[in-house]
Design a protein around this motif. Structure first.
Motif, PDB file in Angstrom:
ATOM      1  N   ASP A   1       0.844  -1.209   0.000  1.00 22.59           N
ATOM      2  CA  ASP A   1       0.000   0.000   0.000  1.00 22.59           C
ATOM      3  C   ASP A   1       0.874   1.253   0.000  1.00 22.59           C
ATOM      4  O   ASP A   1       0.612   2.200  -0.759  1.00 22.59           O
ATOM      5  CB  ASP A   1      -0.907   0.005   1.234  1.00 22.59           C
TER       6      ASP A   1
ATOM      7  N   GLU B   1     -10.249 -17.932  -4.676  1.00 24.51           N
ATOM      8  CA  GLU B   1     -10.505 -16.815  -3.772  1.00 24.51           C
ATOM      9  C   GLU B   1     -10.779 -17.231  -2.334  1.00 24.51           C
ATOM     10  O   GLU B   1     -10.788 -16.389  -1.433  1.00 24.51           O
ATOM     11  CB  GLU B   1     -11.706 -16.019  -4.310  1.00 24.51           C
TER      12      GLU B   1
ATOM     13  N   GLN C   1     -12.180 -13.618   1.697  1.00 24.35           N
ATOM     14  CA  GLN C   1     -13.324 -12.913   2.256  1.00 24.35           C
ATOM     15  C   GLN C   1     -13.375 -13.072   3.763  1.00 24.35           C
ATOM     16  O   GLN C   1     -13.590 -12.103   4.502  1.00 24.35           O
ATOM     17  CB  GLN C   1     -14.626 -13.439   1.618  1.00 24.35           C
TER      18      GLN C   1
ATOM     19  N   GLY D   1     -11.055 -10.795   5.468  1.00 23.39           N
ATOM     20  CA  GLY D   1     -11.150  -9.388   5.112  1.00 23.39           C
ATOM     21  C   GLY D   1     -10.053  -8.901   4.189  1.00 23.39           C
ATOM     22  O   GLY D   1      -9.697  -7.717   4.207  1.00 23.39           O
TER      23      GLY D   1
ATOM     24  N   ALA E   1     -10.004  -9.616   0.658  1.00 24.78           N
ATOM     25  CA  ALA E   1     -10.367  -9.599  -0.765  1.00 24.78           C
ATOM     26  C   ALA E   1     -10.195  -8.207  -1.366  1.00 24.78           C
ATOM     27  O   ALA E   1      -9.743  -8.065  -2.515  1.00 24.78           O
ATOM     28  CB  ALA E   1     -11.803 -10.082  -0.949  1.00 24.78           C
ATOM     29  N   GLY E   2     -10.524  -7.180  -0.594  1.00 26.42           N
ATOM     30  CA  GLY E   2     -10.426  -5.816  -1.105  1.00 26.42           C
ATOM     31  C   GLY E   2      -9.014  -5.297  -1.226  1.00 26.42           C
ATOM     32  O   GLY E   2      -8.800  -4.198  -1.764  1.00 26.42           O
ATOM     33  N   ARG E   3      -8.047  -6.069  -0.756  1.00 24.76           N
ATOM     34  CA  ARG E   3      -6.657  -5.623  -0.816  1.00 24.76           C
ATOM     35  C   ARG E   3      -5.924  -6.158  -2.046  1.00 24.76           C
ATOM     36  O   ARG E   3      -4.717  -5.964  -2.189  1.00 24.76           O
ATOM     37  CB  ARG E   3      -5.915  -6.026   0.459  1.00 24.76           C
TER      38      ARG E   3
ATOM     39  N   GLY F   1      -6.095  -6.374  -6.378  1.00 25.10           N
ATOM     40  CA  GLY F   1      -6.710  -5.787  -7.549  1.00 25.10           C
ATOM     41  C   GLY F   1      -7.228  -6.785  -8.553  1.00 25.10           C
ATOM     42  O   GLY F   1      -7.931  -6.426  -9.490  1.00 25.10           O
TER      43      GLY F   1
END
Length: 213
Positions: A103, A115, A119, A122, A124-126, A128
């Motif tokens: 980051d 995947e 999830q 937490g 998954a959003g990290r 692309g």
């Protein structure tokens, strides 16, 4: 050591790299084998690490015979695995610190595998992009999963750093032309694998220090 060229993106394997799941898969597979009455060994199981299920399924049938209840074995193994994974901390040491560094460096990253687990933790959003089974034609050790991950990120494979734990994964990432670092889990780095890697790291903290320099 120094990387041979600037890193524009990082591509991770998941099982054995981000999550300490390979040992749980092994425990589950050996327990399931006992339930169906076959003498599976750790050596046999570790020979399947990094291979997709259709390949592993055929290996099981070739080794134990065509009358093996292979799908029942798989179902039992999955059940035991989920029982283990749901009650244990499976995030590998150094994952969060490495993602925090990415980051800070504004480096995109992807996962070249399925995947599951992302999830729940937490994460998954990290990432692309996620190159999951079905998104590419050929599985590891072919380069397709890593080439797809690079495509999702819009970065040339040669500018990607790949982090893998399995022999097939290292072969796949290297064949894609990526700078490849192995973080061994169940499988040690062999002479062949060392020749395909830029570096064999003890853990993700070491990978973070490598990127930080």
């Amino acid at each position: 050591m120094k990387l041979p060229r600037p890193v524009a993106a990082v591509v991770f394997d998941m099982d054995g790299v981000l999550f300490d799941t390979e040992t749980l898969y092994e425990k589950a597979a050996l327990a399931a084998a006992r339930e169906v009455g076959i003498p599976m060994t750790s050596e046999f199981f570790r020979g399947t690490v990094g291979s997709p299920w259709p390949v592993v399924r055929q290996q099981l049938l070739d080794h134990y015979g065509a009358d093996l209840a292979v799908d029942e074995l798989s179902d039992i193994s999955r059940r035991i695995f989920h029982e283990l994974a749901d009650t244990q901390q499976i995030l590998k040491p150094g994952v969060l610190e490495l993602l925090d560094l990415l980051d800070q460096l504004a480096l995109p990253r992807a996962v070249a595998t399925v995947e599951r687990h992302l999830q729940r933790h937490g994460l998954a959003g990290r990432f692309g992009g996620i190159a999951a089974h079905g998104d590419y034609a050929r599985h590891k050790p072919h380069p397709d999963p890593f080439l797809k991950a690079a495509e999702l990120l819009g970065v040339a494979p040669q500018s990607c750093l790949a982090i893998e734990d399995s022999h097939h994964g290292v072969r796949s990432a290297s064949a894609a032309g990526m700078m490849t670092v192995m973080v061994p889990d169940l499988l040690p780095a062999t002479d062949e694998i060392c020749a395909l890697c830029l570096h064999v790291a003890a853990d993700l903290h070491e990978v973070r220090r490598l990127l930080a320099t």
